[in-house]
Write a protein that holds these residues in place. Structure first.
Motif, PDB file in Angstrom:
ATOM      1  N   PRO A  71       0.821  -1.214   0.000  1.00  0.00           N
ATOM      2  CA  PRO A  71       0.000   0.000   0.000  1.00  0.00           C
ATOM      3  C   PRO A  71       0.855   1.264   0.000  1.00  0.00           C
ATOM      4  O   PRO A  71       2.025   1.249   0.367  1.00  0.00           O
ATOM      5  N   PHE A  72       0.247   2.343  -0.431  1.00  0.00           N
ATOM      6  CA  PHE A  72       0.802   3.677  -0.268  1.00  0.00           C
ATOM      7  C   PHE A  72      -0.286   4.479   0.426  1.00  0.00           C
ATOM      8  O   PHE A  72      -1.422   4.010   0.558  1.00  0.00           O
ATOM      9  N   THR A  73       0.042   5.644   0.921  1.00  0.00           N
ATOM     10  CA  THR A  73      -0.963   6.454   1.608  1.00  0.00           C
ATOM     11  C   THR A  73      -1.136   7.777   0.882  1.00  0.00           C
ATOM     12  O   THR A  73      -0.234   8.241   0.175  1.00  0.00           O
ATOM     13  N   ASP A  74      -2.302   8.384   1.086  1.00  0.00           N
ATOM     14  CA  ASP A  74      -2.514   9.718   0.550  1.00  0.00           C
ATOM     15  C   ASP A  74      -2.100  10.730   1.626  1.00  0.00           C
ATOM     16  O   ASP A  74      -1.615  10.359   2.693  1.00  0.00           O
ATOM     17  N   PRO A  79      -2.129  13.912  -7.597  1.00  0.00           N
ATOM     18  CA  PRO A  79      -2.473  13.390  -6.269  1.00  0.00           C
ATOM     19  C   PRO A  79      -1.198  13.269  -5.436  1.00  0.00           C
ATOM     20  O   PRO A  79      -0.089  13.250  -5.972  1.00  0.00           O
ATOM     21  N   ILE A  80      -1.372  13.198  -4.143  1.00  0.00           N
ATOM     22  CA  ILE A  80      -0.240  12.946  -3.251  1.00  0.00           C
ATOM     23  C   ILE A  80      -0.294  11.478  -2.849  1.00  0.00           C
ATOM     24  O   ILE A  80      -1.300  11.004  -2.338  1.00  0.00           O
ATOM     25  N   ALA A  81       0.803  10.790  -3.138  1.00  0.00           N
ATOM     26  CA  ALA A  81       0.945   9.378  -2.766  1.00  0.00           C
ATOM     27  C   ALA A  81       2.275   9.241  -2.043  1.00  0.00           C
ATOM     28  O   ALA A  81       3.295   9.733  -2.517  1.00  0.00           O
ATOM     29  N   LEU A  82       2.243   8.583  -0.906  1.00  0.00           N
ATOM     30  CA  LEU A  82       3.427   8.486  -0.044  1.00  0.00           C
ATOM     31  C   LEU A  82       3.826   7.039   0.179  1.00  0.00           C
ATOM     32  O   LEU A  82       2.980   6.189   0.472  1.00  0.00           O
TER      33      LEU A  82
END
Length: 140
Positions: free
Chosen positions: A50-53, A128-131
């Motif tokens: 997974p990645f997070t927003d 989008p921001i993906a971390l």
């Protein structure tokens, strides 16, 4: 007589241009960095990591199934990344939608604390921001 000669010369030039295009060699093969890409054979599934927003909500590539995704791993401290992010933002603005999305995945260990001010500073409004601060996706 002069008008007839002009028509003949114009026709000869037109035929010459057409002939050149017909006998031109094919386009050269792709070169530069693009030539270094290799297609995985057989194709591999996207990693399940997974990645997070920016709000900490977990997401996976399964959430984006059915879309063409341009994944870009980057960091706020990476010089080339800083230079390319505005172009990726423009690409997302122009082509992003239900079938295509640019997904820049930040590897910054500070997460949203580093990425949100970076986006604001550069005026990135469409990406989008993906971390993924531990880099598991890239490693996979």
């Amino acid at each position: 007589m002069l008008a007839g000669a002009v028509v003949v010369v114009a026709a000869a030039i037109g035929i010459g241009i057409w002939w050149q295009k017909q006998s031109a060699p094919p386009d050269p093969p792709i070169g530069g960095a693009v030539a270094q890409f290799s297609l995985l054979d057989p194709l591999q599934p996207m990693p399940a990591h997974p990645f997070t927003d920016e709000n900490g909500a977990e997401r996976t590539f399964a959430d984006l199934e059915g879309q063409v995704i341009l994944v870009n791993f980057w960091a706020t401290w990476c010089g080339p990344c800083i230079a390319e992010m505005p172009a990726l933002d423009r690409l997302q603005a122009e082509m992003g939608g239900p079938d295509f999305q640019v997904l820049p995945i930040s590897l910054d260990i500070e997460g949203a604390e580093a990425v949100v001010p970076f986006y604001e500073k550069l005026g990135l409004a469409h990406l989008p921001i993906a971390l993924n601060p531990k880099g598991e996706i890239g490693a996979a």
